[in-house]
Design a protein around this motif. Structure first.
Motif, PDB file in Angstrom:
ATOM      1  N   ALA A   2       0.834  -1.201   0.000  1.00 20.31           N
ATOM      2  CA  ALA A   2       0.000   0.000   0.000  1.00 20.31           C
ATOM      3  C   ALA A   2       0.870   1.253   0.000  1.00 20.31           C
ATOM      4  O   ALA A   2       1.635   1.490   0.915  1.00 20.31           O
ATOM      5  N   GLY A   3       0.733   2.053  -1.063  1.00 17.68           N
ATOM      6  CA  GLY A   3       1.445   3.313  -1.163  1.00 17.68           C
ATOM      7  C   GLY A   3       2.954   3.155  -1.089  1.00 17.68           C
ATOM      8  O   GLY A   3       3.639   4.041  -0.601  1.00 17.68           O
ATOM      9  N   GLY A   4       3.482   2.046  -1.561  1.00 13.23           N
ATOM     10  CA  GLY A   4       4.908   1.816  -1.429  1.00 13.23           C
ATOM     11  C   GLY A   4       5.553   1.320  -2.686  1.00 13.23           C
ATOM     12  O   GLY A   4       4.978   1.399  -3.775  1.00 13.23           O
ATOM     13  N   SER A   5       6.756   0.812  -2.529  1.00 18.91           N
ATOM     14  CA  SER A   5       7.501   0.348  -3.684  1.00 18.91           C
ATOM     15  C   SER A   5       8.509  -0.721  -3.288  1.00 18.91           C
ATOM     16  O   SER A   5       8.824  -0.900  -2.110  1.00 18.91           O
ATOM     17  N   ILE A   6       8.990  -1.417  -4.301  1.00 23.70           N
ATOM     18  CA  ILE A   6      10.063  -2.393  -4.155  1.00 23.70           C
ATOM     19  C   ILE A   6      11.172  -1.947  -5.091  1.00 23.70           C
ATOM     20  O   ILE A   6      10.925  -1.635  -6.258  1.00 23.70           O
ATOM     21  N   SER A   7      12.382  -1.881  -4.585  1.00 25.30           N
ATOM     22  CA  SER A   7      13.515  -1.544  -5.437  1.00 25.30           C
ATOM     23  C   SER A   7      14.625  -2.559  -5.215  1.00 25.30           C
ATOM     24  O   SER A   7      14.716  -3.165  -4.148  1.00 25.30           O
ATOM     25  N   THR A   8      15.433  -2.760  -6.250  1.00 24.83           N
ATOM     26  CA  THR A   8      16.515  -3.728  -6.155  1.00 24.83           C
ATOM     27  C   THR A   8      17.822  -3.102  -6.625  1.00 24.83           C
ATOM     28  O   THR A   8      17.831  -2.200  -7.447  1.00 24.83           O
ATOM     29  N   SER A   9      18.893  -3.606  -6.075  1.00 22.50           N
ATOM     30  CA  SER A   9      20.239  -3.234  -6.501  1.00 22.50           C
ATOM     31  C   SER A   9      21.066  -4.509  -6.431  1.00 22.50           C
ATOM     32  O   SER A   9      21.246  -5.078  -5.357  1.00 22.50           O
ATOM     33  N   GLY A  10      21.506  -5.000  -7.574  1.00 26.08           N
ATOM     34  CA  GLY A  10      22.270  -6.243  -7.594  1.00 26.08           C
ATOM     35  C   GLY A  10      21.400  -7.483  -7.584  1.00 26.08           C
ATOM     36  O   GLY A  10      21.897  -8.593  -7.439  1.00 26.08           O
ATOM     37  N   ALA A  11      20.103  -7.322  -7.708  1.00 22.70           N
ATOM     38  CA  ALA A  11      19.143  -8.428  -7.774  1.00 22.70           C
ATOM     39  C   ALA A  11      18.060  -8.030  -8.760  1.00 22.70           C
ATOM     40  O   ALA A  11      17.921  -6.864  -9.099  1.00 22.70           O
ATOM     41  N   THR A  12      17.292  -9.002  -9.214  1.00 16.71           N
ATOM     42  CA  THR A  12      16.170  -8.714 -10.099  1.00 16.71           C
ATOM     43  C   THR A  12      14.927  -9.402  -9.570  1.00 16.71           C
ATOM     44  O   THR A  12      15.009 -10.345  -8.791  1.00 16.71           O
ATOM     45  N   GLN A  13      13.786  -8.913  -9.996  1.00 17.02           N
ATOM     46  CA  GLN A  13      12.518  -9.537  -9.646  1.00 17.02           C
ATOM     47  C   GLN A  13      12.038 -10.292 -10.865  1.00 17.02           C
ATOM     48  O   GLN A  13      11.982  -9.736 -11.967  1.00 17.02           O
ATOM     49  N   SER A  14      11.718 -11.578 -10.692  1.00 21.30           N
ATOM     50  CA  SER A  14      11.330 -12.418 -11.819  1.00 21.30           C
ATOM     51  C   SER A  14      10.234 -13.382 -11.393  1.00 21.30           C
ATOM     52  O   SER A  14      10.453 -14.213 -10.512  1.00 21.30           O
ATOM     53  N   GLY A  15       9.063 -13.258 -12.006  1.00 22.38           N
ATOM     54  CA  GLY A  15       7.981 -14.190 -11.730  1.00 22.38           C
ATOM     55  C   GLY A  15       7.609 -14.319 -10.269  1.00 22.38           C
ATOM     56  O   GLY A  15       7.364 -15.402  -9.778  1.00 22.38           O
ATOM     57  N   SER A  39      25.801 -10.479  -3.573  1.00 20.74           N
ATOM     58  CA  SER A  39      25.753  -9.089  -3.123  1.00 20.74           C
ATOM     59  C   SER A  39      24.522  -8.444  -3.736  1.00 20.74           C
ATOM     60  O   SER A  39      23.996  -8.914  -4.733  1.00 20.74           O
ATOM     61  N   GLY A  40      24.073  -7.406  -3.112  1.00 19.84           N
ATOM     62  CA  GLY A  40      22.894  -6.702  -3.600  1.00 19.84           C
ATOM     63  C   GLY A  40      21.854  -6.554  -2.507  1.00 19.84           C
ATOM     64  O   GLY A  40      21.955  -7.148  -1.442  1.00 19.84           O
ATOM     65  N   THR A  41      20.852  -5.731  -2.811  1.00 15.87           N
ATOM     66  CA  THR A  41      19.832  -5.389  -1.819  1.00 15.87           C
ATOM     67  C   THR A  41      18.460  -5.348  -2.474  1.00 15.87           C
ATOM     68  O   THR A  41      18.320  -4.904  -3.606  1.00 15.87           O
ATOM     69  N   VAL A  42      17.459  -5.817  -1.733  1.00 18.52           N
ATOM     70  CA  VAL A  42      16.064  -5.621  -2.100  1.00 18.52           C
ATOM     71  C   VAL A  42      15.451  -4.773  -0.993  1.00 18.52           C
ATOM     72  O   VAL A  42      15.591  -5.080   0.193  1.00 18.52           O
TER      73      VAL A  42
END
Length: 190
Positions: A2-15, A39-42
């Motif tokens: 709700a009213g937010g987001s998901i961001s990634t650095s060094g990772a991807t979102q898939s399915g 390495s990376g962050t979600v």
């Protein structure tokens, strides 16, 4: 969210899953022990700032036949308590199914994951240890020296030379965790 987001650095979102690639690690077949590190962050934000969660640098430590730990660094805004910032947290235990080997790699698919008490605390106490999470899939090279850290509780005995992973680690439990956090926060807000 709700009213937010998901961001990634060094990772991807898939399915519906988060995928980390290009990790480093090795698996020693003689001892059935290994480790792969990414390495990376979600990052997840939402609910008018009440949700602010970052999961970074996931690792999987295979402790022997049939068991492994999912480890990560976590920062989370506490709902009714202090904010959390912890490194090397054993988030979940994994019950490993039969592995498969191909092209010098060993892989596990859909390993059931169970949230640990330390994982529940790191996620701000929004749900309890023992909660079933989404399954985890991962692979890494056979052979090599396996590096462990203090979070694993045991050291792996290994041999052979170091290796670099061309592994793919699907850490799908994150979506379930975020869904649980969001649902719990909605209940608290109500």
């Amino acid at each position: 969210i709700a009213g937010g987001s998901i961001s990634t650095s060094g990772a991807t979102q898939s399915g519906g899953a988060f995928v980390w690639g290009g990790g480093n690690g090795a698996f020693n077949e003689a001892d059935s022990k290994g480790r792969v590190s990414y390495s990376g962050t979600v990052s997840f934000t939402g609910h008018q700032g009440k949700l602010d969660l970052k999961i970074s640098n996931p690792r999987i430590q295979v402790n022997g036949r049939g068991s492994a730990n999912l480890i990560a660094d976590i920062t989370s805004k506490g709902l009714n308590g202090p904010d959390v910032a912890k490194s090397g947290v054993v988030i979940a235990t994994l019950a490993l199914p039969a592995s498969s080997t191909s092209d010098g790699k060993i892989s596990w698919s859909n390993a059931p994951a169970t949230l640990t008490a330390a994982g529940a605390e790191a996620f701000g106490g929004f749900y309890q240890g023992g909660t079933a999470m989404d399954s985890v899939s991962f692979s890494f090279p056979l052979g090599g020296e396996v590096v462990c850290d203090a979070s694993s509780g045991t050291l792996a005995a290994t041999g052979a030379d170091g290796a670099t992973a061309g592994a793919l680690g699907a850490i799908a439990f994150l979506l379930l965790g975020i869904g649980l956090v969001a649902a719990r926060r909605r209940r608290v807000e109500a």
